[in-house]
Design a protein around this motif. Structure first.
Motif, PDB file in Angstrom:
ATOM      1  N   SER A  39       0.432   4.336   0.723  1.00 55.15           N
ATOM      2  CA  SER A  39      -0.485   5.313   1.292  1.00 55.15           C
ATOM      3  C   SER A  39       0.169   6.252   2.284  1.00 55.15           C
ATOM      4  O   SER A  39      -0.508   7.006   2.963  1.00 55.15           O
ATOM      5  N   ASP A  65      -5.106   7.776   3.482  1.00 53.56           N
ATOM      6  CA  ASP A  65      -6.435   7.374   3.975  1.00 53.56           C
ATOM      7  C   ASP A  65      -6.520   7.684   5.467  1.00 53.56           C
ATOM      8  O   ASP A  65      -5.550   8.071   6.101  1.00 53.56           O
ATOM      9  N   ASP A  66      -7.681   7.487   6.044  1.00 53.19           N
ATOM     10  CA  ASP A  66      -7.941   7.880   7.426  1.00 53.19           C
ATOM     11  C   ASP A  66      -7.838   6.722   8.408  1.00 53.19           C
ATOM     12  O   ASP A  66      -8.293   6.846   9.551  1.00 53.19           O
ATOM     13  N   SER A  67      -7.238   5.609   7.991  1.00 50.21           N
ATOM     14  CA  SER A  67      -7.201   4.427   8.850  1.00 50.21           C
ATOM     15  C   SER A  67      -6.521   4.719  10.186  1.00 50.21           C
ATOM     16  O   SER A  67      -7.034   4.367  11.254  1.00 50.21           O
ATOM     17  N   TYR A  68      -5.352   5.366  10.112  1.00 49.63           N
ATOM     18  CA  TYR A  68      -4.629   5.652  11.358  1.00 49.63           C
ATOM     19  C   TYR A  68      -5.403   6.621  12.231  1.00 49.63           C
ATOM     20  O   TYR A  68      -5.573   6.400  13.437  1.00 49.63           O
ATOM     21  N   TYR A  69      -5.860   7.702  11.657  1.00 48.12           N
ATOM     22  CA  TYR A  69      -6.556   8.724  12.427  1.00 48.12           C
ATOM     23  C   TYR A  69      -7.852   8.184  13.019  1.00 48.12           C
ATOM     24  O   TYR A  69      -8.227   8.523  14.152  1.00 48.12           O
ATOM     25  N   ASN A  70      -8.561   7.323  12.291  1.00 50.65           N
ATOM     26  CA  ASN A  70      -9.777   6.718  12.821  1.00 50.65           C
ATOM     27  C   ASN A  70      -9.460   5.755  13.962  1.00 50.65           C
ATOM     28  O   ASN A  70     -10.255   5.589  14.890  1.00 50.65           O
ATOM     29  N   SER A  71      -8.287   5.113  13.877  1.00 55.64           N
ATOM     30  CA  SER A  71      -7.927   4.130  14.901  1.00 55.64           C
ATOM     31  C   SER A  71      -7.665   4.783  16.251  1.00 55.64           C
ATOM     32  O   SER A  71      -7.942   4.185  17.297  1.00 55.64           O
ATOM     33  N   GLN A 111       0.840  -1.184   0.000  1.00 52.85           N
ATOM     34  CA  GLN A 111       0.000   0.000   0.000  1.00 52.85           C
ATOM     35  C   GLN A 111       0.880   1.241   0.000  1.00 52.85           C
ATOM     36  O   GLN A 111       1.611   1.478   0.941  1.00 52.85           O
TER      37      GLN A 111
END
Length: 470
Positions: A23, A233-239, A21
């Motif tokens: 990203s 993407d927002d994966s880290y921030y959402n986590s 990825q």
């Protein structure tokens, strides 16, 4: 991703990559200090980290250029961190850490966890015994590299020598999660108080130079660099969402006491209230008020090339270059540091720590037992066969207690992976820490005892940039 791979196989057989990825992006950012030129001893300089960034503290570095002035030339002691007297860190206007006598503490810890000299050639100033330079590149062949021993009488003041600090004590160098989101934290401010001249400047070997009272230094082009990360993407921030982000880190309390003599010995008590005291340590320094000649072999005499050596020549034959090239002073060897950074426990006979009037060891320890205890307290457990160790100019137990001496006492079970086995807890009521030392000495000069407590703390970053430390 480990399906159908037998657990008995080594990790080389595991398929760790599920998909590639692209990203993430990484950039090196620069933060300029609020005062970045003309900085002198005692000045306070502040650096503000950008809000809304994802910063990797492992890549952080401070940069500055050093100029020295004075009739009799001086140059800095070992370690670029010696320019820092006090370090304070605040997050969203909450001070999470303040370390006093940072330079002395850094010298103590750096000398006990030696950094390879080849990793320090980029401005760390771990070796100040040789000045390297090269001419202007021109013509049809590479130009020559030149080297000169720093203790020569011909040494001149520095004009714009590049320095760098990339190893830190405290939060910046020990946090369990080195990547910090400043959008969650708010403004992070690093505040530094610069050291006094006698704590960082030492003179070359000149027979006619006996005082350096008018010497000073000036720092210019002061800034910080750090890697900033970003994701597409927002994966880290959402986590992380609105979770309570917790960062374990090390803190230090440094306490100085009234002067004493080795004839009288040391008997001092301090009080600490903390959730986890990992270890305590005692040392002593000889108080200074003005710069003096750099402490190294060859500092006695006229600074001629026949008498002055560098650390590499010292290590080639330390028996020939023992003490100094004269009768007074008899200190020098391969220390290559200012007298203010000498940790003088020479002629120690016994040392003992007590907490709340309870002795921590079966009896006061002799010098060899103290050294073994130090190895255990610093994580070596006395059996570490790795290359890491004390600074390479510490050649015997006599050199150790003369220049680098300290007595460490571990109060915790080291657990670097989990960070959940704490040391001694004195929260709610302070515990008294007593350090008692006897010397086999009739020396009458004053020494200043110092007791250091290393603490484990936890920084909480909650929703709404609510910052607290426990």
């Amino acid at each position: 991703m480990y399906d159908n791979v037998p657990a008995t196989l080594p990790r080389e057989f595991f398929y760790n990559l599920s998909k590639l990825q692209g990203s993430m992006a990484k950039n090196l950012i620069k933060c300029v200090a609020d005062r970045n030129t003309g900085l002198k001893s005692g000045n306070i300089v502040n650096i503000r980290l950008p809000i809304g960034a994802l910063l990797d503290l492992r890549s952080m570095a401070l940069w500055f250029k050093v100029k020295t002035t004075g009739t009799n030339p001086t140059f800095p002691t070992r370690y670029s961190s010696s320019f820092i007297k006090r370090m304070s860190i605040s997050i969203n206007n909450v001070v999470i850490q303040t370390i006093e006598d940072y330079a002395l503490l850094y010298n103590l810890m750096a000398d006990h966890t030696n950094k390879d000299r080849t990793k320090s050639i980029g401005g760390d100033w771990c070796d100040n015994s040789v000045f390297w330079s090269e001419g202007t590149s021109a013509g049809s062949a590479p130009v020559a590299i030149s080297g000169a021993n720093s203790m020569l009488a011909s040494t001149t003041n520095l004009t714009a020598q590049q320095f760098k600090i990339n190893n830190f004590l405290g939060f910046l160098g020990s946090t369990t999660t080195p990547i910090i989101p400043t959008d969650r934290m708010g403004e992070v401010v690093l505040s530094l108080t610069l050291a006094q001249e006698y704590e960082v400047l030492g003179g070359s070997a000149e027979a006619t130079a006996t005082t350096y009272s008018g010497n000073a230094y000036e720092l210019d082009d002061f800034y910080l660099t750090c890697e900033a990360l970003s994701f597409s993407d927002d994966s880290y921030y959402n986590s992380i969402g609105s979770k309570d982000l917790m960062y374990g880190f090390s803190d230090y309390i440094v306490t100085k006491f009234a002067t004493t003599t080795k004839t009288a010995g040391i008997n001092c008590t301090t009080y600490v209230s903390a959730n986890s005291i990992d270890w305590i340590a005692g040392t002593a320094v000889v108080q200074q008020t003005a710069p003096s000649t750099m402490l190294a072999y060859g500092s006695n005499g006229d600074g001629a090339s026949a008498n002055v050596i560098n650390v590499y020549k010292y290590l080639s034959d330390p028996v020939t270059y023992v003490n100094n090239n004269g009768t007074s002073p008899t200190s020098g060897d391969g220390f290559f540091g200012v007298e203010a950074m000498v940790r003088d426990l020479q002629a120690i006979e016994t040392g003992q720590f007590s907490i709340n009037n309870k002795q921590l060891n079966y009896a006061p320890l002799n010098p060899y037992e103290i050294f073994q205890n130090n190895l255990c307290a610093l994580g070596y457990e006395g059996i570490d066969a790795s290359k890491n160790g004390l600074i390479d100019t510490c050649l015997s137990i006599f050199h150790y207690f003369k220049y680098y001496g300290a007595q460490f006492q571990s109060l915790s079970l080291i657990d670097k992976d989990q960070f959940n086995i704490s040391g001694l807890s004195s929260a709610g009521s302070s515990c008294s820490i007593n350090w008692s030392v006897k010397f086999n000495s009739s020396a009458t000069y004053d020494i200043t005892p110092i007791v250091i407590a290393k603490l484990s703390k936890v920084l909480h970053v909650k929703s709404g940039r609510n910052i607290s430390v426990e």
